[in-house]
Write a protein that holds these residues in place. Structure first.
Motif: not given
Lengths: 229, 219
Positions: A30-46
């Motif tokens: 779970a939360e794989l997508r959120a963690h991956t995007l965060a690690a890549l610096g792409l975690a913009g919720s908007a």
């Protein structure tokens, strides 16, 4: 066309087919997508929200798109007409003041999950947050969403060349989420902000400390350049 | 299968790449309509960032599945997925449009091989406990059964030779064609076919051995 028939399509043992199905069904944590995007610096919720909305929108038919866009078009046309009408209206100074004073804007409406201090300069980044939700119990997953929003705000501030503002936001982030799930990403952003603000010695020391404490982190590649400067 | 020459393999690879490129372009056209581009500009996202985000969205679960089935422990999947995409991010400018999926799968297989070696070293010191998978949507019996199936699959795949496992995972679990696999692994289609035959024999042999063992225990 492939001449090989796959095991699941053959009349083999049921265990064989079950094993293959299990392998195919694996979906990841779970939360794989959120963690991956965060690690890549792409975690913009908007960005995430708009991305999924736009993907949904893109699959609609032309008629459906026009129907969905109708309120927006009406608002835009209304805005233009309104602007033209106001242009012809008497000057605001000539308009009599209303009998009842306008109510001040609610502070709750701009409440943020992170108590962000005002940045030193530049506009405050928008942090998505439900108003009136401050005292209510947060729904599941909202903490991670709030963390992502906070990091997004910090990243935007850095992108606007405001490292001092980003550092203030980072202090607020660490106060609000002492046990946060994205603290490593926040540490990397702090190092970015320190370097951007010209505090290179401190950035280098922080980077070396990060590498010492997290020798196997996937974020090391982003920190290493500072450590070897 | 058999008589595929090197040039045929190369041609099929080229065709697969062109097809992949067309698919990628179609994917971009679908997921990046006009308003999306406007929003990207509003949010100040670079083309690179948009491309990377699209690749993550498109291939996230594929990467997780390949890693897991190619030998990464459940507890390490999240970190290894990030490793794969960080590697992609670092090399994104060198990766041609249409070859991203190939690059991602190659990297995932490489990362999984590294994970297997690390796990093998770790087992010398630690236990080889299988982490529990929690899934609230299914009942305890079903959960237990699925855990058993997963453990069995892990065991069968872990005992397979590395080369055979890669072909088996891509063909049977990812449902890729032999031409696509040849392209990704950069080997002739004939080699893919022979590895697939051997991998299936290996798989079937181990599964039937397990079944007969289970039957003898019951009997």
């Amino acid at each position: 066309m492939d001449e090989f028939e796959r095991i699941v399509d053959q009349t083999g043992s049921s265990l064989e087919r079950e094993l293959i199905s299990e392998g195919r069904a694996y979906a990841g944590p779970a939360e794989l997508r959120a963690h991956t995007l965060a690690a890549l610096g792409l975690a913009g919720s908007a960005g995430l929200a708009s991305g999924s909305l736009l993907a949904w929108f893109a699959h609609k038919s032309l008629v459906a798109k026009l129907f969905l866009l109708l309120p927006t078009i009406t608002l835009l046309v209304g805005g233009v007409v309104g602007y033209l009408t106001i242009g012809k209206a008497p000057h605001p100074r000539d308009v009599r003041a209303p009998a009842v004073p306008p109510t001040p804007p609610s502070t709750e409406a701009v409440a943020s999950p992170v108590e962000l201090p005002g940045p030193s300069r530049g506009p405050a980044p928008a942090v998505a947050t439900p108003s009136r939700a401050r005292n209510a119990a947060p729904p599941p997953g909202s903490a991670l969403r709030a963390e992502l929003a906070a990091l997004d705000a910090i990243r935007s501030t850095l992108a606007n060349n405001d490292p001092a503002g980003a550092l203030s936001f980072l202090d607020a982030y660490f106060r609000t989420f002492p046990q946060g799930r994205l603290t490593l990403e926040a540490e990397v952003l702090r190092i970015d902000a320190l370097a951007q603000s010209g505090r290179l010695v401190l950035a280098k020391r922080s980077a070396q400390e990060f590498l010492r404490h997290h020798p196997n982190s996937v974020l090391n590649a982003r920190v290493q350049p500072y450590a070897h400067r | 299968m058999g008589g595929n020459t090197g040039s045929e393999a190369l041609m099929s690879c080229q065709l697969a790449r062109e097809a992949g490129s067309a698919t990628f372009r179609a994917g971009v056209a679908l997921s990046s309509p006009g308003p999306a581009r406007i929003l990207d500009r509003v949010f100040g996202r670079s083309k690179r960032e948009v491309r990377l985000r699209q690749l993550v969205e498109a291939h996230l679960h594929l990467v997780a599945r390949i890693l897991r089935n190619a030998g990464t422990a459940e507890s390490d999947v999240q970190d290894d997925v990030q490793r794969v995409f960080i590697a992609l991010s670092n090399r994104l400018d060198d990766v041609q449009a249409g070859t991203e999926k190939s690059f991602i799968i190659q990297t995932a297989l490489h990362v999984a091989a590294h994970a297997r070696r690390t796990a093998a070293r770790r087992r010398e010191v630690l236990t080889d406990q299988v982490p529990e998978v929690v899934d609230s949507a299914v009942g305890p019996d079903e959960l237990l059964h699925r855990q058993q199936i997963r453990r069995t699959l892990d065991r069968v795949l872990s005992e397979m030779n590395d080369d055979l496992r890669s072909v088996f995972v891509l063909f049977e679990l990812e449902e890729m064609t032999t031409a696509e696999i040849a392209c990704i692994l950069q080997i002739p289609v004939g080699t893919v076919a022979s590895r697939l035959r051997r991998a299936r024999e290996d798989f079937r042999g181990r599964v039937s051995m397990m079944e007969s063992l289970a039957n003898s225990e019951v009997g």
